[in-house]
Enzyme design. Structure first.
Site, PDB file in Angstrom:
ATOM      1  N   ASN A 109       0.819  -1.225   0.000  1.00 21.55           N
ATOM      2  CA  ASN A 109       0.000   0.000   0.000  1.00 21.55           C
ATOM      3  C   ASN A 109       0.849   1.269   0.000  1.00 21.55           C
ATOM      4  O   ASN A 109       0.578   2.207  -0.748  1.00 21.55           O
ATOM      5  CB  ASN A 109      -0.953  -0.006   1.202  1.00 21.55           C
ATOM      6  N   THR A 154     -16.784  36.832 -32.245  1.00 18.78           N
ATOM      7  CA  THR A 154     -17.581  36.421 -31.082  1.00 18.78           C
ATOM      8  C   THR A 154     -18.808  35.757 -31.673  1.00 18.78           C
ATOM      9  O   THR A 154     -19.290  36.179 -32.735  1.00 18.78           O
ATOM     10  CB  THR A 154     -17.984  37.612 -30.200  1.00 18.78           C
ATOM     11  N   HIS A 155     -19.288  34.724 -30.990  1.00 12.15           N
ATOM     12  CA  HIS A 155     -20.419  33.926 -31.514  1.00 12.15           C
ATOM     13  C   HIS A 155     -20.110  33.373 -32.909  1.00 12.15           C
ATOM     14  O   HIS A 155     -21.022  33.123 -33.685  1.00 12.15           O
ATOM     15  CB  HIS A 155     -21.714  34.753 -31.559  1.00 12.15           C
ATOM     16  N   SER A 276      -7.653  11.345 -48.530  1.00 12.55           N
ATOM     17  CA  SER A 276      -8.803  10.451 -48.427  1.00 12.55           C
ATOM     18  C   SER A 276      -8.523   9.193 -49.217  1.00 12.55           C
ATOM     19  O   SER A 276      -7.873   9.235 -50.268  1.00 12.55           O
ATOM     20  CB  SER A 276     -10.043  11.160 -48.986  1.00 12.55           C
ATOM     21  N   LYS A 282      -9.111  15.391 -51.546  1.00 12.54           N
ATOM     22  CA  LYS A 282      -9.194  15.765 -50.131  1.00 12.54           C
ATOM     23  C   LYS A 282      -7.837  15.994 -49.469  1.00 12.54           C
ATOM     24  O   LYS A 282      -6.853  15.347 -49.780  1.00 12.54           O
ATOM     25  CB  LYS A 282      -9.918  14.671 -49.322  1.00 12.54           C
ATOM     26  N   GLU A 289      -8.208  17.235 -35.646  1.00 11.48           N
ATOM     27  CA  GLU A 289      -9.401  16.475 -35.257  1.00 11.48           C
ATOM     28  C   GLU A 289      -9.090  15.495 -34.134  1.00 11.48           C
ATOM     29  O   GLU A 289      -9.898  15.283 -33.230  1.00 11.48           O
ATOM     30  CB  GLU A 289      -9.958  15.729 -36.469  1.00 11.48           C
ATOM     31  N   TYR A 316      -6.527   1.965   2.423  1.00 11.21           N
ATOM     32  CA  TYR A 316      -6.365   1.363   1.100  1.00 11.21           C
ATOM     33  C   TYR A 316      -7.534   0.426   0.801  1.00 11.21           C
ATOM     34  O   TYR A 316      -7.979  -0.337   1.650  1.00 11.21           O
ATOM     35  CB  TYR A 316      -5.045   0.572   1.014  1.00 11.21           C
ATOM     36  N   LYS A 324      -4.210   3.574 -12.078  1.00 17.67           N
ATOM     37  CA  LYS A 324      -3.024   3.709 -12.939  1.00 17.67           C
ATOM     38  C   LYS A 324      -3.327   3.833 -14.417  1.00 17.67           C
ATOM     39  O   LYS A 324      -2.781   4.706 -15.105  1.00 17.67           O
ATOM     40  CB  LYS A 324      -2.075   2.536 -12.685  1.00 17.67           C
TER      41      LYS A 324
END
Ligand code: ARG
Length: 461
Positions: A109, A154-155, A276, A282, A289, A316, A324
């Site tokens: 422990n 903004t927005h 692609s 592409k 991403e 413990y 982990k």
């Protein structure tokens, strides 16, 4: 043979062993566990619990095991539950009776908590180092961007032009808070649990202060129950990484937008983009991403651990073995994302024309017109309404804003000149703002801040 063969007659049922085993991932702790054992052995010798020859035999055996783990020759047996069991078994095979004394005064422990803290301290320093590299890339790109500007949003609607340097620096400052958080967590977790035993300390003359110092911890635990049950350090590290991941996700989302045909502000280097399998034309921003996508996983690792911890009584509990994998995973994933994002930002090219064209729409200077009126003593709310009315009129009548402003009795040609390309951004002159003079100051500050954090980081390794 189990570590508890004296108490329980039989070995573990196969389904228990399968559930219980953690060697497949906690082998990651081997170096730190061995380091903890060396310090523990020194403590046992200092306390007169082991003789000097026994201590030497144990140190030598630990070195052999470390080498076997490093070169992959260590044999893992089916009954080896975790890395701590492997190391103790092998040390005992090598050092005989002395080996059987290694675990004196110690429990897994306090042992596992010690090794995991050592591992986490190092991981946070490594993560912070990678963040600094990305910050440096952003600062270099900001410096090289000179007076290039783009729309600030903004927005996600065009709002006011800002220097590209200002925009890139905004991300670098957020990352600076991440570095600070990682190092602050490091300082808080710099406490040794070794000597807490299973939960209550020991009757033997152990030296928790000595082992803490030998392992490079700032201090030892104050409470043995807390020492073996505390996983705040894991939760904090997971939070720091999750928030860092969120910053990288937002940057990724922005780069996805910037590289679309619709925005066209940036072009990725071929080395940092993908194509692609089907569509020949592409070019995709997969790094950006994945930065966005991985952040979900990092948040999941944090919330998973918090849920594991929330109902645990002192001290413990075996649930804690679940601490982990999430942290190993988060540290590994954030490292991959940081390196890839640094490469992506270092190699992307900016499409200055597209940025300027989007930023040069005259309505981007609407606030400058209103502030021009304010300078003449017109209350801001009134000025806002006058300019808003002109923008609306321009949109409905099709007459361009410059003409309407030139003809307006309170505005005129001086005000119309505020709409000239480049003027609005040059007019952002307040400290911390988006214009060239103050951004130059800001980048100097940022550069100095990063250099100071680098120096601070050097004291952690
Ligand atoms: N592999 C275990 C863990 O990581 C070791 C501790 C086991 N301790 C115990 N009392 N059963 O938590």
């Amino acid at each position: 043979m189990t570590l508890w063969h004296g108490r329980l007659e039989s070995g573990m049922a196969p389904e228990l062993a399968a559930l219980s085993v953690s060697i497949q991932y906690d082998i990651e702790l081997a170096v730190d566990d061995i380091r903890g054992s060396h310090a523990h052995v020194d403590g046992l010798v200092a306390g007169g619990i082991l003789t000097d020859p026994e201590g030497s035999a144990l140190h030598q055996a630990l070195d052999v095991v470390a080498a076997e783990i490093a070169d992959g020759s260590i044999e893992i047996l089916p009954e080896d539950e975790d890395i701590h069991t492997v190391i103790e078994r092998r040390v005992t095979q090598i050092a005989g009776d002395a080996g059987a004394k290694l675990h004196t005064g110690r429990s897994r422990n306090d042992q596992v908590a010690t090794a995991f803290r050592l591992w986490t301290k190092r991981a946070l320093v490594e993560t912070a180092t990678s963040v600094l590299v990305l910050q440096e890339v952003l600062v270099e790109r900001a410096q090289a961007a000179a007076d290039l500007y783009l729309p600030g949003y903004t927005h996600l609607q065009r709002a006011q032009p800002v220097l590209l340097a200002h925009h890139l620096a905004a991300h670098a400052w957020a990352l600076g808070r991440d570095v600070d958080r990682l190092l602050a967590s490091h300082e808080r977790m710099d406490v040794s649990p070794l000597g807490a035993g299973a939960l209550a300390g020991s009757s033997l003359p152990l030296d928790p202060d000595g082992t803490a110092a030998a392992l490079g911890f700032k201090s030892r635990f104050e409470n043995s129950l807390d020492a073996v049950s505390d996983r705040d350090f894991v939760a904090e590290a997971l939070f720091d990484i999750a928030l860092l991941g969120i910053h990288l996700s937002r940057m990724g989302e922005e780069m996805v937008l910037w590289t679309t045909e619709e925005f066209g502000f940036a072009t990725l280097a071929d080395t940092h983009a993908t194509g692609s399998s089907m569509l020949p034309q592409k070019k995709n921003a997969d790094i950006a991403e994945l930065a966005r996508g991985k952040s979900g996983r990092l948040i999941g690792n944090l919330t998973g651990l918090l849920a594991t911890l929330k109902g645990l009584p002192l001290a413990y509990n075996r649930d804690l073995q679940e601490d982990k994998e999430p942290l190993f995973d988060s540290v590994q994933q954030i490292g991959l994302v940081l390196d890839a994002m640094a490469g992506m930002y270092a190699t992307a090219t900016w499409n200055a024309e597209a940025m300027r064209a989007a930023a040069d729409s005259p309505s981007g200077a609407a606030i400058d017109l209103a502030e021009h009126l304010v300078a003449q003593g017109i209350p801001f709310r009134q000025a806002h309404a006058i300019v808003g009315g002109l923008v609306a009129e321009s949109l409905s009548s099709g007459v361009d804003l410059v003409t309407l402003v030139s003809q307006h009795e309170l505005l005129g040609s001086e005000a119309a000149s505020l709409l000239e390309p480049g003027r609005p951004v040059a007019n952002r002159t307040t400290a911390g703002g988006a214009g060239p003079v103050v951004v130059a100051d800001q980048i100097e500050q940022l550069d100095a801040h990063i250099a100071a954090e680098r120096a601070r980081l050097a004291r952690f390794v």
